[in-house]
Scaffold this active site. Structure first.
Site, PDB file in Angstrom:
ATOM      1  N   LYS A  40      10.834   5.479   2.724  1.00  0.00           N
ATOM      2  CA  LYS A  40       9.666   6.357   2.980  1.00  0.00           C
ATOM      3  C   LYS A  40       9.968   7.497   3.699  1.00  0.00           C
ATOM      4  CE  LYS A  40       6.328   2.567   2.451  1.00  0.00           C
ATOM      5  NZ  LYS A  40       5.232   1.629   3.230  1.00  0.00           N
ATOM      6  N   SER A  47      13.570   0.054   3.654  1.00  0.00           N
ATOM      7  CA  SER A  47      13.226  -1.201   4.199  1.00  0.00           C
ATOM      8  C   SER A  47      13.791  -2.238   2.926  1.00  0.00           C
ATOM      9  CB  SER A  47      11.597  -1.430   3.821  1.00  0.00           C
ATOM     10  OG  SER A  47      10.845  -0.714   5.070  1.00  0.00           O
ATOM     11  N   ALA A  48      14.339  -3.248   3.514  1.00  0.00           N
ATOM     12  CA  ALA A  48      15.082  -4.067   2.471  1.00  0.00           C
ATOM     13  C   ALA A  48      14.109  -4.726   1.527  1.00  0.00           C
ATOM     14  CB  ALA A  48      15.990  -5.210   3.263  1.00  0.00           C
ATOM     15  N   PHE A  49      14.499  -4.872   0.315  1.00  0.00           N
ATOM     16  CA  PHE A  49      13.683  -5.542  -0.772  1.00  0.00           C
ATOM     17  C   PHE A  49      13.810  -6.809  -0.573  1.00  0.00           C
ATOM     18  CE2 PHE A  49      12.888  -1.677  -2.870  1.00  0.00           C
ATOM     19  CZ  PHE A  49      11.955  -2.031  -3.887  1.00  0.00           C
ATOM     20  N   LEU A  50      12.675  -7.783  -0.779  1.00  0.00           N
ATOM     21  CA  LEU A  50      12.442  -9.119  -0.775  1.00  0.00           C
ATOM     22  C   LEU A  50      13.141  -9.632  -2.212  1.00  0.00           C
ATOM     23  CD1 LEU A  50       9.322  -9.811   0.657  1.00  0.00           C
ATOM     24  CD2 LEU A  50      11.330  -9.709   1.804  1.00  0.00           C
ATOM     25  N   ASP A  86      -5.099  -0.961   7.938  1.00  0.00           N
ATOM     26  CA  ASP A  86      -5.275  -0.893   6.474  1.00  0.00           C
ATOM     27  C   ASP A  86      -4.357  -2.124   5.923  1.00  0.00           C
ATOM     28  OD1 ASP A  86      -5.286   0.196   4.169  1.00  0.00           O
ATOM     29  OD2 ASP A  86      -3.210   1.069   4.269  1.00  0.00           O
ATOM     30  N   GLU A 137       0.585 -10.748   1.561  1.00  0.00           N
ATOM     31  CA  GLU A 137       1.484 -11.847   0.873  1.00  0.00           C
ATOM     32  C   GLU A 137       2.068 -13.039   1.264  1.00  0.00           C
ATOM     33  OE1 GLU A 137       3.916  -9.547  -1.777  1.00  0.00           O
ATOM     34  OE2 GLU A 137       2.780  -7.689  -1.804  1.00  0.00           O
ATOM     35  N   ASP A 153       4.195  -3.144   4.575  1.00  0.00           N
ATOM     36  CA  ASP A 153       3.314  -1.902   4.506  1.00  0.00           C
ATOM     37  C   ASP A 153       2.704  -1.642   5.824  1.00  0.00           C
ATOM     38  OD1 ASP A 153       4.206  -1.394   1.796  1.00  0.00           O
ATOM     39  OD2 ASP A 153       2.354  -2.348   0.969  1.00  0.00           O
TER      40      ASP A 153
END
Length: 408
Positions: free
Chosen positions: A104, A208-211, A277, A282, A297
């Site tokens: 981002k 940010s690391a992906f899951l 927001d 999840e 997020d």
């Protein structure tokens, strides 16, 4: 696009460099293997430290739009008042060891506050908010935000020259100030005025690391019971009904287990960062109904240090229940020798983009922490500590006839 193709051929960039073989000790793989019922990573995780370092240092081998933005290119949900737009650009960067991270870019300078006339759903997304949210989440011992680090990205070498997406290639341009810029391609507000620009090539951003993929670790996306109205007028029931929590407690899965307690943890976290927001949350299906909620997020946090949006605390103030461990951690961080702003300041110094937050934002954390503790004290005065402070994860189960399965 044609010039870009010729440029790549000139530099012999038509064939990507050979990738390193997949290593079992790769930091991102070790991070994935460390996910447990208790959180995304253990309290003392060497894998997370290595992952932050690798995301900061590793060479990018490809760049692409996220799946969300790809969907926007072919579809537009016109039932929503505010359409997704180019001001929320994010990219997926892949690294030489098969790891990937969500990038981002910087949209707003640290010292700038979100204008008070902005609705929360049209606010900027801030890269430094993502970084600070990871550090705060770790300090609170939630461990529900994926590891996030700041990085200076060379947008030419690390995005333009490695992407194979022709749409992404086509939105790069050189500004009148000779800076390399790019913008998102989407149905609404995607113009050069909303581009992000390097200086002339370097651009701050968060990674940010992906899951783990959804195939390996399925997740549910569930509406937040305290979701806000995403229109310019109108209110949700919780905003007008102070007894709204009584209704939530009768609905499965909030009628038993620790789901409601986790919602309140999330509200406390969001209040501290000023994030309004949180429309969905999840969770991994593997851990069942009592699994932890992912705090994803967080880029709309840390927008206004001068304003405390107490409505974010509605789950706490309406339900008047909190985990004992959460309360003990908050009380510790209110002590002068462990003051939250001091701990955050020290933690954020580890990030390559330090200082990540300005002093007013750090001091706002202390002020908001006191407001949380004040709300808990008010609940205890009203209902007693035994009812307010949860010693375990079990709540009284509602009668089966009263339980309603929430739509996911």
């Amino acid at each position: 696009s044609r010039r870009h193709k010729l440029y790549r051929e000139e530099l012999n960039l038509t064939s990507p460099a050979a990738l390193l073989p997949l290593r079992p000790e790769a930091s991102w793989l070790q991070f994935h293997l460390g996910i447990s019922r208790d959180g995304l990573y253990p309290r003392s995780s060497p894998a997370v430290s290595r992952l932050l370092r690798d995301m900061r240092d590793f060479t990018t081998v490809s760049a692409d739009y996220s799946q969300d933005e790809k969907a926007l290119l072919g579809a537009c949900d016109c039932s929503q008042i505010v359409k997704p737009s180019g001001v929320h650009l994010k990219l997926v960067l892949r690294f030489q060891d098969f790891g990937k991270a969500m990038f981002k870019p910087m949209r707003q300078k640290r010292e700038e506050e979100t204008p008070e006339d902005f609705f929360y759903f049209v606010d900027f997304q801030r890269h430094n908010a993502e970084i600070a949210a990871f550090h705060l989440d770790r300090i609170l011992d939630f461990r529900r935000v994926p590891p996030t680090v700041g990085r200076l990205i060379n947008v030419t070498k690390e995005i333009l020259e490695v992407t194979k997406n022709e749409v992404l290639q086509s939105v790069f341009f050189v500004s009148p100030a000779s800076n390399v810029c790019f913008f998102a391609k989407c149905p609404y507000m995607c113009k050069t005025e909303y581009a992000v620009c390097g200086n002339p090539h370097l651009l701050e951003g968060s990674l940010s690391a992906f899951l783990p993929s959804l195939n390996l670790a399925p997740r549910l996306s569930i509406p937040n019971p305290w979701i806000r109205s995403y229109s310019f007028d109108g209110k949700e029931e919780w905003e007008v009904n102070p007894l709204y929590c009584d209704t939530v407690k009768e609905i499965y899965p909030y009628s038993n287990g620790n789901r409601l307690l986790n919602i309140i943890d999330m509200a406390i976290f969001d209040f501290l960062i000023g994030n309004m927001d949180r429309h969905h949350y999840e969770m991994f299906t593997k851990f069942g109904d009592d699994g932890f909620l992912l705090h994803l997020d967080n880029a709309r946090g840390f927008g206004r240090h001068s304003h405390d949006e107490t409505s974010i605390l509605a789950p706490l103030t309406q339900c008047c229940i909190i985990k004992r461990m959460t309360l003990l951690r908050l009380q510790l961080l209110a002590e002068p020798e462990y003051r939250l702003s001091d701990v955050m300041r020290e933690s954020l110094l580890q990030d390559p983009l330090a200082p990540v937050l300005t002093e007013p934002h750090l001091l706002a954390l202390d002020r908001r922490l006191q407001l949380i503790l004040k709300a808990v004290r008010k609940c205890i005065d009203t209902y007693g500590e035994a009812r307010v402070v949860a010693n375990d994860t079990t709540q009284p189960e509602a009668p089966a006839s009263d339980r309603v399965k929430l739509s996911t």
